[in-house]
Design a protein around this motif. Structure first.
Motif, PDB file in Angstrom:
ATOM      1  N   VAL A 204      73.051  10.184 118.253  1.00 43.99           N
ATOM      2  CA  VAL A 204      74.013  11.102 118.845  1.00 43.99           C
ATOM      3  C   VAL A 204      75.350  10.403 119.055  1.00 43.99           C
ATOM      4  O   VAL A 204      75.400   9.271 119.558  1.00 43.99           O
ATOM      5  CB  VAL A 204      73.494  11.664 120.185  1.00 43.99           C
ATOM      6  N   TYR A 205      76.427  11.080 118.678  1.00 46.35           N
ATOM      7  CA  TYR A 205      77.786  10.574 118.852  1.00 46.35           C
ATOM      8  C   TYR A 205      78.588  11.610 119.632  1.00 46.35           C
ATOM      9  O   TYR A 205      78.223  12.775 119.707  1.00 46.35           O
ATOM     10  CB  TYR A 205      78.444  10.296 117.501  1.00 46.35           C
ATOM     11  N   ASP A 206      79.690  11.163 120.213  1.00 48.29           N
ATOM     12  CA  ASP A 206      80.538  12.080 120.957  1.00 48.29           C
ATOM     13  C   ASP A 206      82.000  11.780 120.655  1.00 48.29           C
ATOM     14  O   ASP A 206      82.337  10.688 120.183  1.00 48.29           O
ATOM     15  CB  ASP A 206      80.269  11.966 122.465  1.00 48.29           C
ATOM     16  N   TRP A 207      82.837  12.761 120.910  1.00 44.71           N
ATOM     17  CA  TRP A 207      84.267  12.630 120.658  1.00 44.71           C
ATOM     18  C   TRP A 207      84.932  11.980 121.858  1.00 44.71           C
ATOM     19  O   TRP A 207      84.839  12.486 122.975  1.00 44.71           O
ATOM     20  CB  TRP A 207      84.869  14.001 120.385  1.00 44.71           C
ATOM     21  N   GLY A 216      79.877   5.975 119.426  1.00 42.73           N
ATOM     22  CA  GLY A 216      78.455   6.002 119.717  1.00 42.73           C
ATOM     23  C   GLY A 216      78.193   5.794 121.194  1.00 42.73           C
ATOM     24  O   GLY A 216      79.084   5.444 121.972  1.00 42.73           O
ATOM     25  N   LEU A 217      76.948   6.000 121.588  1.00 39.42           N
ATOM     26  CA  LEU A 217      76.565   5.832 122.994  1.00 39.42           C
ATOM     27  C   LEU A 217      76.211   4.371 123.223  1.00 39.42           C
ATOM     28  O   LEU A 217      75.040   3.987 123.278  1.00 39.42           O
ATOM     29  CB  LEU A 217      75.376   6.752 123.325  1.00 39.42           C
ATOM     30  N   ASP A 218      77.244   3.531 123.370  1.00 36.42           N
ATOM     31  CA  ASP A 218      77.067   2.088 123.343  1.00 36.42           C
ATOM     32  C   ASP A 218      77.388   1.382 124.653  1.00 36.42           C
ATOM     33  O   ASP A 218      77.441   0.152 124.704  1.00 36.42           O
ATOM     34  CB  ASP A 218      77.922   1.484 122.223  1.00 36.42           C
ATOM     35  N   ASN A 273      84.052  10.254 131.376  1.00 39.44           N
ATOM     36  CA  ASN A 273      83.610   9.070 130.632  1.00 39.44           C
ATOM     37  C   ASN A 273      82.404   8.397 131.272  1.00 39.44           C
ATOM     38  O   ASN A 273      82.221   7.184 131.146  1.00 39.44           O
ATOM     39  CB  ASN A 273      84.758   8.064 130.512  1.00 39.44           C
ATOM     40  N   ASN A 274      81.542   9.158 131.920  1.00 40.23           N
ATOM     41  CA  ASN A 274      80.370   8.572 132.573  1.00 40.23           C
ATOM     42  C   ASN A 274      79.095   8.733 131.738  1.00 40.23           C
ATOM     43  O   ASN A 274      77.987   8.597 132.254  1.00 40.23           O
ATOM     44  CB  ASN A 274      80.155   9.204 133.956  1.00 40.23           C
ATOM     45  N   GLU A 279      70.876   4.852 127.194  1.00 33.41           N
ATOM     46  CA  GLU A 279      69.812   4.685 128.179  1.00 33.41           C
ATOM     47  C   GLU A 279      70.020   5.635 129.362  1.00 33.41           C
ATOM     48  O   GLU A 279      69.064   6.224 129.872  1.00 33.41           O
ATOM     49  CB  GLU A 279      69.751   3.234 128.670  1.00 33.41           C
ATOM     50  N   LYS A 280      71.261   5.781 129.795  1.00 33.75           N
ATOM     51  CA  LYS A 280      71.548   6.694 130.899  1.00 33.75           C
ATOM     52  C   LYS A 280      71.251   8.131 130.501  1.00 33.75           C
ATOM     53  O   LYS A 280      70.655   8.896 131.282  1.00 33.75           O
ATOM     54  CB  LYS A 280      73.016   6.546 131.321  1.00 33.75           C
ATOM     55  N   GLN A 281      71.663   8.527 129.309  1.00 35.41           N
ATOM     56  CA  GLN A 281      71.405   9.889 128.862  1.00 35.41           C
ATOM     57  C   GLN A 281      69.910  10.156 128.748  1.00 35.41           C
ATOM     58  O   GLN A 281      69.428  11.246 129.099  1.00 35.41           O
ATOM     59  CB  GLN A 281      72.102  10.150 127.530  1.00 35.41           C
TER      60      GLN A 281
END
Length: 367
Positions: A204-207, A216-218, A273-274, A279-281
């Motif tokens: 999953v990626y986000d803008w 990415g969710l990095d 931006n949280n 891992e959090k998601q």
């Protein structure tokens, strides 16, 4: 000609300095040791002479030293040949594997125009195998960030499953990876995650609105969890309001969903931006799922979901929602400047023969 020379220099630099593999480590060891070996075998001779004196300094290695140098030279060349052959074999095997691989990129375009920076191009820079794109674009149905025909947009979302099946039909499941990203109304994003929950692992990626590009969710997990405000009122139908990026509109909820029990899940720090930690998601979507199971245990048959979150969070919650066991669900759109601030929803009923549909809100208007 210049391009050929530049290409050769670039590839040589990759082999000597940039690329990383055990084979190239062996090859580089041979390359780096070769000059030292050759230097050890040189005969050094220096002479200075003028009218009064002659100064001479000379060095000539023994036959034993020359033998050792010869052995070292053979070893150096052997390391280079071994490394080169090993790397070629590794490259050939990797190419053979990559020829079978394919990444399917699903991008939803709606609230933000991302066409100048397609997610597929972002993904192509990260992998060495083919990338194919499915773009779900509903922008022509959006005016001033308000969607005018959600029913038409829903039909396009429903086509995603078929489009994905067509692109994966000729490949083994182990060779397919899926990437998802978008900026779309929450109900469609949630439903997309719900629709694709049984697919293979999805990246999953986000803008990132701050830089105007994909990400990415990095990030590192900050450990935040939802605080819970349960309702003391029981009912077959309840509202579940979740605040992640912004607070939900409690006044509008009280007005639109008159008489329904309302349960609130909220993060301690609401920020756009949280959400950059996978891992959090994962943890938040798990907590969301567990609370929906709690509602099921209280006899709830339908959940009206009000979600204020980033696109990737809405998608992950849709993935987490158990379509086989949890109550049916309606995901609502929020429009702050409309008389009815939750004007429509995507209703997902868990009954045989019932398809997801757009339902216009018929509750009391905002005061």
């Amino acid at each position: 000609m210049k391009k050929s020379i530049s290409y050769f220099i670039e590839k040589a630099a990759d082999w000597l300095f940039r690329k990383r593999s055990p084979a190239l480590m062996v090859f580089r060891a041979g390359v780096y040791l070769l000059p030292l070996t050759l230097a050890g075998g040189w005969a050094v001779s220096i002479m200075y002479k003028d009218t009064e004196r002659t100064l001479s300094l000379g060095y000539q290695s023994s036959s034993t030293a020359q033998f050792i140098v010869g052995i070292c030279l053979i070893v150096d060349v052997g390391l280079m040949v071994l490394g080169a052959v090993w790397e070629y074999q590794r490259y050939r095997d990797e190419k053979k594997r990559n020829d079978k691989k394919k990444t399917i990129v699903i991008e939803q375009r709606g609230l933000v125009d991302t066409s100048d920076s397609p997610l597929s191009e972002f993904i192509k820079n990260k992998c060495s195998w083919p990338v194919e794109s499915i773009v779900n674009d509903i922008r022509e149905k959006i005016t001033d960030n308000v969607i005018s025909r959600p029913d038409v947009a829903l039909a396009r979302v429903n086509n995603l499953k078929m489009s994905l099946s067509e692109k994966t039909a000729q490949s083994a499941a182990s060779d397919i990876s899926i990437a998802y990203g978008g900026v779309s109304p929450v109900p469609f994003t949630f439903y997309t995650g719900y629709l694709l929950d049984d697919e293979s692992q999805i990246s999953v990626y986000d803008w990132d609105r701050d830089v105007g590009d994909w990400r990415g969710l990095d990030d590192v997990d900050d450990g935040e969890q939802f605080s819970i405000e349960p309702s003391s009122i029981k009912g077959n139908s309840v509202v579940l309001a979740v605040s992640v990026s912004y607070p939900v509109d409690r006044q509008a909820i009280a007005s639109v969903f008159t008489g329904l029990p309302v349960h609130y899940l909220s993060l301690p720090q609401l920020d756009r931006n949280n959400h950059w930690s996978k891992e959090k998601q994962d943890r938040l979507s798990g907590q969301f799922l567990e609370y929906c199971k709690t509602l099921l245990g209280q006899g709830v048959g339908h959940i009206h979901l009000v979600l204020a979150s980033q696109n990737s969070i809405a998608f992950r919650f849709g993935q987490a929602y158990d379509k086989r066991n949890l109550p049916s669900v309606s995901a609502y759109q929020y429009e702050r400047h409309q008389p009815v601030r939750y004007p429509w929803c995507v209703q997902i009923l868990h009954e045989a023969g019932k398809k997801p549909s757009v339902i216009q809100t018929e509750f009391k208007h905002v005061a």
